[in-house]
Design an enzyme around this catalytic site. Sequence first.
Site, PDB file in Angstrom:
ATOM      1  N   ARG A 108     -84.122 -52.301 102.308  1.00  0.00           N
ATOM      2  CA  ARG A 108     -83.529 -51.069 101.756  1.00  0.00           C
ATOM      3  C   ARG A 108     -83.269 -50.140 102.924  1.00  0.00           C
ATOM      4  O   ARG A 108     -84.192 -49.748 103.642  1.00  0.00           O
ATOM      5  CB  ARG A 108     -84.478 -50.416 100.748  1.00  0.00           C
ATOM      6  CG  ARG A 108     -84.082 -48.985 100.457  1.00  0.00           C
ATOM      7  CD  ARG A 108     -84.802 -48.381  99.285  1.00  0.00           C
ATOM      8  NE  ARG A 108     -84.348 -48.969  98.041  1.00  0.00           N
ATOM      9  CZ  ARG A 108     -84.586 -48.444  96.837  1.00  0.00           C
ATOM     10  NH1 ARG A 108     -85.284 -47.324  96.727  1.00  0.00           N
ATOM     11  NH2 ARG A 108     -84.140 -49.026  95.755  1.00  0.00           N
ATOM     12  N   HIS A 135     -76.050 -51.412  95.421  1.00  0.00           N
ATOM     13  CA  HIS A 135     -77.406 -51.673  94.903  1.00  0.00           C
ATOM     14  C   HIS A 135     -77.341 -52.892  93.966  1.00  0.00           C
ATOM     15  O   HIS A 135     -77.486 -52.779  92.749  1.00  0.00           O
ATOM     16  CB  HIS A 135     -77.915 -50.428  94.176  1.00  0.00           C
ATOM     17  CG  HIS A 135     -79.396 -50.415  93.946  1.00  0.00           C
ATOM     18  ND1 HIS A 135     -80.241 -51.422  94.364  1.00  0.00           N
ATOM     19  CD2 HIS A 135     -80.201 -49.500  93.322  1.00  0.00           C
ATOM     20  CE1 HIS A 135     -81.495 -51.121  94.019  1.00  0.00           C
ATOM     21  NE2 HIS A 135     -81.490 -49.965  93.386  1.00  0.00           N
ATOM     22  N   GLN A 138     -80.238 -53.913  91.330  1.00  0.00           N
ATOM     23  CA  GLN A 138     -80.266 -53.034  90.161  1.00  0.00           C
ATOM     24  C   GLN A 138     -79.206 -53.462  89.154  1.00  0.00           C
ATOM     25  O   GLN A 138     -79.476 -53.560  87.958  1.00  0.00           O
ATOM     26  CB  GLN A 138     -80.030 -51.575  90.597  1.00  0.00           C
ATOM     27  CG  GLN A 138     -80.008 -50.594  89.434  1.00  0.00           C
ATOM     28  CD  GLN A 138     -81.357 -50.434  88.762  1.00  0.00           C
ATOM     29  OE1 GLN A 138     -82.363 -50.179  89.421  1.00  0.00           O
ATOM     30  NE2 GLN A 138     -81.404 -50.584  87.444  1.00  0.00           N
ATOM     31  N   ASP A 230     -76.389 -41.661  87.050  1.00  0.00           N
ATOM     32  CA  ASP A 230     -77.298 -41.721  88.212  1.00  0.00           C
ATOM     33  C   ASP A 230     -77.363 -40.313  88.801  1.00  0.00           C
ATOM     34  O   ASP A 230     -76.551 -39.439  88.444  1.00  0.00           O
ATOM     35  CB  ASP A 230     -76.740 -42.740  89.233  1.00  0.00           C
ATOM     36  CG  ASP A 230     -77.644 -42.937  90.455  1.00  0.00           C
ATOM     37  OD1 ASP A 230     -78.850 -42.593  90.373  1.00  0.00           O
ATOM     38  OD2 ASP A 230     -77.149 -43.426  91.497  1.00  0.00           O
ATOM     39  N   CYS A 270     -80.417 -45.945  86.418  1.00  0.00           N
ATOM     40  CA  CYS A 270     -81.185 -46.831  87.299  1.00  0.00           C
ATOM     41  C   CYS A 270     -82.569 -46.255  87.620  1.00  0.00           C
ATOM     42  O   CYS A 270     -83.471 -46.998  87.986  1.00  0.00           O
ATOM     43  CB  CYS A 270     -80.411 -47.075  88.587  1.00  0.00           C
ATOM     44  SG  CYS A 270     -79.968 -45.559  89.453  1.00  0.00           S
ATOM     45  N   ARG A 298     -85.990 -55.324  86.351  1.00  0.00           N
ATOM     46  CA  ARG A 298     -85.915 -55.494  87.811  1.00  0.00           C
ATOM     47  C   ARG A 298     -86.866 -56.607  88.244  1.00  0.00           C
ATOM     48  O   ARG A 298     -86.528 -57.446  89.086  1.00  0.00           O
ATOM     49  CB  ARG A 298     -86.296 -54.187  88.534  1.00  0.00           C
ATOM     50  CG  ARG A 298     -85.307 -53.050  88.403  1.00  0.00           C
ATOM     51  CD  ARG A 298     -84.008 -53.327  89.126  1.00  0.00           C
ATOM     52  NE  ARG A 298     -84.180 -53.564  90.552  1.00  0.00           N
ATOM     53  CZ  ARG A 298     -84.317 -52.598  91.474  1.00  0.00           C
ATOM     54  NH1 ARG A 298     -84.281 -51.329  91.120  1.00  0.00           N
ATOM     55  NH2 ARG A 298     -84.456 -52.907  92.754  1.00  0.00           N
TER      56      ARG A 298
HETATM   57  N1  NVA Z   1     -77.884 -43.510  94.003  1.00  0.00           N
HETATM   58  C1  NVA Z   1     -79.334 -43.495  94.096  1.00  0.00           C
HETATM   59  C2  NVA Z   1     -79.916 -44.740  93.505  1.00  0.00           C
HETATM   60  C3  NVA Z   1     -81.422 -44.809  93.550  1.00  0.00           C
HETATM   61  C4  NVA Z   1     -81.966 -46.074  92.975  1.00  0.00           C
HETATM   62  C5  NVA Z   1     -79.729 -43.357  95.562  1.00  0.00           C
HETATM   63  O1  NVA Z   1     -79.149 -44.040  96.404  1.00  0.00           O
HETATM   64  O2  NVA Z   1     -80.612 -42.537  95.856  1.00  0.00           O
HETATM   65  N1   CP Z   2     -83.816 -47.972  90.753  1.00  0.00           N
HETATM   66  C1   CP Z   2     -84.469 -48.109  91.916  1.00  0.00           C
HETATM   67  O1   CP Z   2     -84.041 -48.817  92.821  1.00  0.00           O
HETATM   68  O2   CP Z   2     -85.657 -47.430  91.977  1.00  0.00           O
HETATM   69  P1   CP Z   2     -86.518 -47.170  93.300  1.00  0.00           P
HETATM   70  O3   CP Z   2     -85.718 -46.248  94.184  1.00  0.00           O
HETATM   71  O4   CP Z   2     -87.767 -46.527  92.788  1.00  0.00           O
HETATM   72  O5   CP Z   2     -86.790 -48.476  93.979  1.00  0.00           O
END
Ligand code: NVA
Ligand code: CP
Length: 310
Positions: A108, A135, A138, A230, A270, A298
């Site tokens: 990540r 992502h 997800q 989101d 998400c 997930r």
């Molecule tokens: N768009 C959000 C998704 C988190 C799972 C982010 O990147 O923070």
């Molecule tokens: N939806 C998701 O990826 O959650 P986290 O940021 O908690 O991993």
Amino acid sequence: MAVNMKGKDLVSIHDLSREEVEQILDTTHVLKMKQKLAEIYHPLKGKTLGMIFQKSSTRTRVSFEVGMFQLGGHALFLSANDLQLNRGETIADTARNLSRYLEGIMIRTFSHQDVVELAEYSSVPVINGLTDLLHPCQVLSDLFSIREKKQNLDGLKLVYIGDGNNMAHSLMFGGAKMGMHVVICSPSGFEPDPEITRLSRLDAANSGATITIQDDPRKAVNTADIIYTDVWASMGQEEEHEERLKSFSEYQVNRPLIENAKDDVLVMHCLPAHRGEEITDEVIDGPHSIVFDQAENRLHVQKAIMALVM
Ligand code: NVA
Ligand code: CP
């Protein structure tokens, strides 16, 4: 016919064939059943997944680690701050080294290009656990959650309300692959990336899907089977949060909005949610919401991905 996915990276849903997506969803169903029956299943015994995190996580970290344990393997949390990567060791050298110890790498991070490069130089499969661009884990989980509730995906109308971000992009890729009608409804200046739009429309042309970009939430949700939202400011955009509250004020998923959709509309997010901003408490805790099923899935989807590629 099963498709052999051993050794394959999961960087973007766009890179997968429709058969591969279907195989991930079907394998997820089998693994979820096994888990519910408390059946021991250890296909990854003796294997280790390294998990590099350059951003925070609740769901991704816990579901990958628990998933690996349930499959008989081991997961190693690698905070990017504590790796030599943080002191200038290249992504390529990191990939070459980690490939000597691990059977899989989940990452990540911010830059999508870093994941592409990690996958290029790694001899073990690399799984994208979120970048600024995409992502995929997800959205594969979301496709599974939708299929669980609606039995199929083909022809469903999914309306995403909010920022044209990593979630919007992966929903476009996932929906396009699986024959869905994806509408991205974003305020001017926050539309999805044009190249992602172009690529998803190429996939859509093969599957019968459509990808539409527009800016009126009330019109967009008309006849929607699924409404997705989101956060308005993603990880790394914290300093834009106040400004974005103004730009997105008409884009909240609330009761009056969902009343314009189908009676059996699913509401998805998400998570993490900023309650009272992109979605109200009433809707996220209401009868249409499946957000915690999404979060649970997930685990099952990522177990399927790891069992197939590692
Ligand atoms: N768009 C959000 C998704 C988190 C799972 C982010 O990147 O923070
Ligand atoms: N939806 C998701 O990826 O959650 P986290 O940021 O908690 O991993």
